[in-house]
Design a protein around this motif. Structure first.
Motif, PDB file in Angstrom:
ATOM      1  N   CYS A   1       5.280   8.633   4.368  1.00 16.40           N
ATOM      2  CA  CYS A   1       5.129   7.063   3.730  1.00 16.40           C
ATOM      3  C   CYS A   1       6.450   6.532   3.630  1.00 16.40           C
TER       4      CYS A   1
ATOM      5  N   SER B   1       1.716   6.885  -6.869  1.00 15.82           N
ATOM      6  CA  SER B   1       0.589   7.655  -7.158  1.00 15.82           C
ATOM      7  C   SER B   1       1.119   9.176  -7.178  1.00 15.82           C
TER       8      SER B   1
ATOM      9  N   GLY C   1       0.839  -1.308  -0.044  1.00 18.03           N
ATOM     10  CA  GLY C   1      -0.028   0.050   0.285  1.00 18.03           C
ATOM     11  C   GLY C   1       0.933   1.394  -0.027  1.00 18.03           C
ATOM     12  N   LEU C   2       2.018   1.241   0.786  1.00 17.08           N
ATOM     13  CA  LEU C   2       2.697   2.363   0.717  1.00 17.08           C
ATOM     14  C   LEU C   2       3.494   2.540  -0.537  1.00 17.08           C
TER      15      LEU C   2
ATOM     16  N   THR D   1       1.028   4.114  -2.894  1.00 15.28           N
ATOM     17  CA  THR D   1       0.921   5.567  -2.552  1.00 15.28           C
ATOM     18  C   THR D   1       2.076   6.216  -3.218  1.00 15.28           C
TER      19      THR D   1
END
Length: 747
Positions: free
Chosen positions: A612, A585, A578-579, A582
């Motif tokens: 992050c 993105s 997930g990190l 992120t």
């Protein structure tokens, strides 16, 4: 028993001048002389019988003779240790020898009893010597109970043995007078006494009474110091010692001072003359172990070291072992504080080893047992040392965990019996040790063993208490390390564990030099060899104190441990993914974000990217290095990096809180400086770096990381992480409340 007066004391009777008158007057003279002697004899009998009655007390060999005067004080008139009658104490060898007399018996009994109301005399060769070998002896004492002011009457006639009812061993007391004779008999048993009988001692200022006491324990006088509580401080203490022959004898008493506390005691100069008294006072003070503070534990440890240095005698050792036993019962938190402040528990353990090396032995071996600690010191020749010396503790049949409830024994591997098979814990030295260590002493060597019932004196802040008792051994003045043949240590867990429940066993020794002299458990030079009948064997190449850690199935998370490990790994992997997404993105939308003109939005994007990055670093380091304890340096690096990135992540969260506060409360962008991000980065990365360096830098003074996993130990965790983290979270909470208040106020 009358006294015959000489004729010169009778009236002067003139001689006759003729033979006829001579025989007549001679007859009259004899008549008068006989009447005069009869009157004097009657007067002596009546006088002695009315004022004093001599008593006889007897005790067979290896028994204790108790003499007591209900009225008046004891005055010994005759005593003999030996045999003058074939009918008294008739069980045993050589009873026909009735000419066995011990010179000096009366002087010894007089020394122990004269002027007292009660005294106890052991009828033993150790007290009077052996006047006749291979003969069953008994102690016979004739004494008077004299009131104050009475004249001491000495009866010189050897008492005639009177018939006594015999059952095994008999002690008798006989009242002697010229007119009547009475005999009273008490029946005892021949087996060796395991206790010291009640004893009363008188000084110029007081009388103290010691109750019947088992061997190997202290007796405290029934007389107490004035106290608000019912049980005040005893006025004296005394140890009941077991002789090598198994008999029980009293040590000399130690008289205590009522108003002496630990503070006064710490100001006392400990010398060879005062060591016994200081040790006894310390023993009494530490008996209230539940009330001791960390400072008092430290003070006690310093006093123990001073006492050992001043007078390492057996009498001092008995008090010291009782004090150590008391300290091992102190609250664990108090002991930890004393260890952190001034190494109190470590001082105690080191003092015990010094005492074992230097104690002056009255016999070849000295052993003292307390509920929580056992010490044995024995002098052996090099030939005996090379036979493979060992020491073991075997539990009793009951469920008691106390060391006094079991039995301790020393053995040699070359002996017929060898190591006890049912021992709970044992240590065995290798054979031919003198050649391995190149010992050339002609007088032999001192071997000592110390057994602790738990590890309360061995405090390692980075690890839990060990799972076994602690056993140690030393050779006085001889460093023992890097042995070609191992020392074998056998242990059992303190808890009742099945071998199937034990996952791994880690053999360890206590390194006194680790952690700047505070000590720590180490597995260097220790190897686990296996389990047999619930007993776990370790082999070590040196001598010190040893124990074992048991990693048990059913502890921790039990049967859920493996599933939870899987969940942790999967959860961290998902978080990492997930990190990463992120961050991708943010990279992909970088061109779009350039069109954003708001200062708060640009700051927020940069803050979130840094947050992050720090979280991603934490998860990767955690998965890769949290269990890398096999590499001390690598584990320390992992601990430092986790420490740094966790604090950095928390501070980046605080930076985001400040940004939201500026956007929601201050609103206008003029309140935001252009160099906000550089300042935020300096704080977010600089502050954690400083704390990490300040924590890991002086780690030689304390334990920095945990030995079970790569994370902070207790003290760095509290002051180097939890305290800064708490401050950051409190700061965020305050800002959160201010923001909510302003938003609600606007609506």
């Amino acid at each position: 028993q009358g006294t015959t007066h000489s004729p010169t004391e009778l009236p002067d009777l003139p001689r006759a001048r003729s033979d006829r008158h001579f025989y007549t007057r001679l007859s009259s003279e004899r008549t008068v002389r006989t009447m005069w002697t009869a009157l004097l004899t009657l007067w002596c009998v009546v006088g002695v019988h009315s004022q004093t009655t001599a008593e006889v007390a007897r005790a067979c060999e290896n028994r204790d003779l108790l003499i007591r005067c209900e009225v008046g004080r004891i005055h010994v008139t005759y005593a003999n240790y030996g045999r003058t009658s074939a009918t008294i104490c008739s069980e045993g060898p050589g009873t026909s020898n009735t000419e066995c007399v011990s010179e000096g018996s009366q002087l010894e009994v007089e020394r122990r009893c004269n002027g007292r109301r009660l005294c106890t005399i052991p009828a033993r060769n150790a007290i009077f010597g052996d006047p006749c070998g291979n003969t069953a002896k008994y102690l016979e004492v004739m004494y008077l109970c004299l009131r104050e002011g009475e004249v001491n009457i000495t009866v010189t006639r050897t008492p005639v043995p009177l018939p006594i009812t015999m059952k095994n061993t008999t002690a008798s007391t006989t009242n002697l007078a010229t007119t009547t004779t009475t005999t009273t008999t008490t029946t005892t048993t021949r087996e060796i006494q395991r206790y010291c009988t009640e004893d009363l001692l008188e000084t110029e200022t007081s009388v103290v009474t010691f109750p019947r006491t088992e061997t190997g324990t202290f007796a405290y006088s029934q007389e107490r110091c004035p106290s608000p509580s019912e049980n005040g401080k005893p006025r004296a203490t005394r140890f009941c010692r077991q002789t090598p022959g198994g008999d029980a004898v009293w040590d000399p008493p130690v008289f205590l001072t009522c108003d002496v506390g630990l503070g006064n005691l710490s100001q006392t100069t400990v010398t060879s003359q005062t060591a016994v008294t200081v040790a006894a006072e310390l023993q009494i003070i530490t008996a209230q172990s539940e009330t001791l503070t960390s400072d008092e534990v430290t003070t006690s440890s310093v006093l123990i070291q001073e006492i050992v240095g001043a007078s390492p005698t057996e009498q001092v050792g008995d008090s010291l072992l009782t004090t150590v036993d008391n300290l091992m019962s102190v609250n664990s938190t108090v002991l930890q504080l004393s260890q952190q402040e001034r190494k109190g528990p470590t001082r105690v353990a080191q003092a015990l080893e010094t005492f074992a090396d230097t104690v002056t032995l009255t016999a070849r071996k000295y052993t003292t047992v307390r509920p929580s600690v056992v010490l044995q010191a024995v002098d052996v020749t090099l030939e005996e040392l090379d036979k493979g010396q060992g020491f073991a503790f075997s539990p009793s049949a009951n469920d008691s965990n106390s060391l006094t409830a079991g039995s301790v024994s020393s053995f040699t591997t070359s002996g017929a019996a060898g190591s006890p098979q049912n021992a709970d814990i044992s240590i065995t030295l290798p054979a031919n040790l003198s050649s391995m260590l190149q010992i050339n002493s002609t007088t032999g060597v001192r071997v000592s063993y110390i057994l602790y019932n738990d590890s309360s004196l061995f405090i390692d802040g980075s690890q839990d208490p060990v799972g076994s008792r602690v056993i140690g051994s030393k050779l006085a003045g001889v460093p023992v390390k890097n042995l070609a043949q191992p020392v074998v240590v056998t242990l059992t867990p303190l808890e009742d564990l099945s071998p199937d429940d034990v996952k791994t066993v880690r053999c360890v020794f206590w390194d006194f030099e680790a952690e700047a002299g505070r000590g720590a458990w180490s597995s260097e030079g220790c190897e686990y060899k296996g389990e047999e009948n619930g007993r776990y064997t370790c082999e070590v190449n040196h001598l010190t104190n040893f124990a074992a850690f048991f990693d048990v199935h059913g502890t921790g998370f039990g049967e859920h441990e493996t599933p939870l490990q899987i969940i942790t790994i999967v959860g961290c992997a998902v978080s990492i993914a997930g990190l990463v997404l992120t961050l991708l993105s943010f990279i992909i939308t970088r061109k779009y974000n350039r069109r954003v003109t708001g200062v708060h939005a640009r700051i927020q994007r940069t803050v979130l990217i840094n947050l992050c990055v720090t979280l991603l670093a934490i998860l990767i380091i955690f998965l890769a290095g949290i269990n890398q304890t096999a590499s001390p340096i690598g584990c320390t690096i992992v601990t430092a990096l986790l420490h740094f990135f966790l604090l950095a992540a928390l501070i980046w969260m605080a930076m985001e809180a400040i940004n939201i506060y500026l956007a929601a409360v201050m609103v206008f962008e003029q309140y935001v400086t252009r160099n906000f991000i550089p300042k935020a980065a300096a704080v977010a990365y600089g502050f954690p770096f400083v704390i990490m360096v300040l924590t890991v830098g002086p780690s030689s003074l304390y334990e920095y990381r945990n030995n079970n996993y790569c994370w902070l130990a207790q003290m760095p965790l509290i002051y180097g992480f939890l305290l800064p983290a708490g401050v950051v979270l409190l700061f965020n909470m305050v800002l959160f409340c201010i923001i909510l208040y302003n938003l609600a106020k606007r609506e």
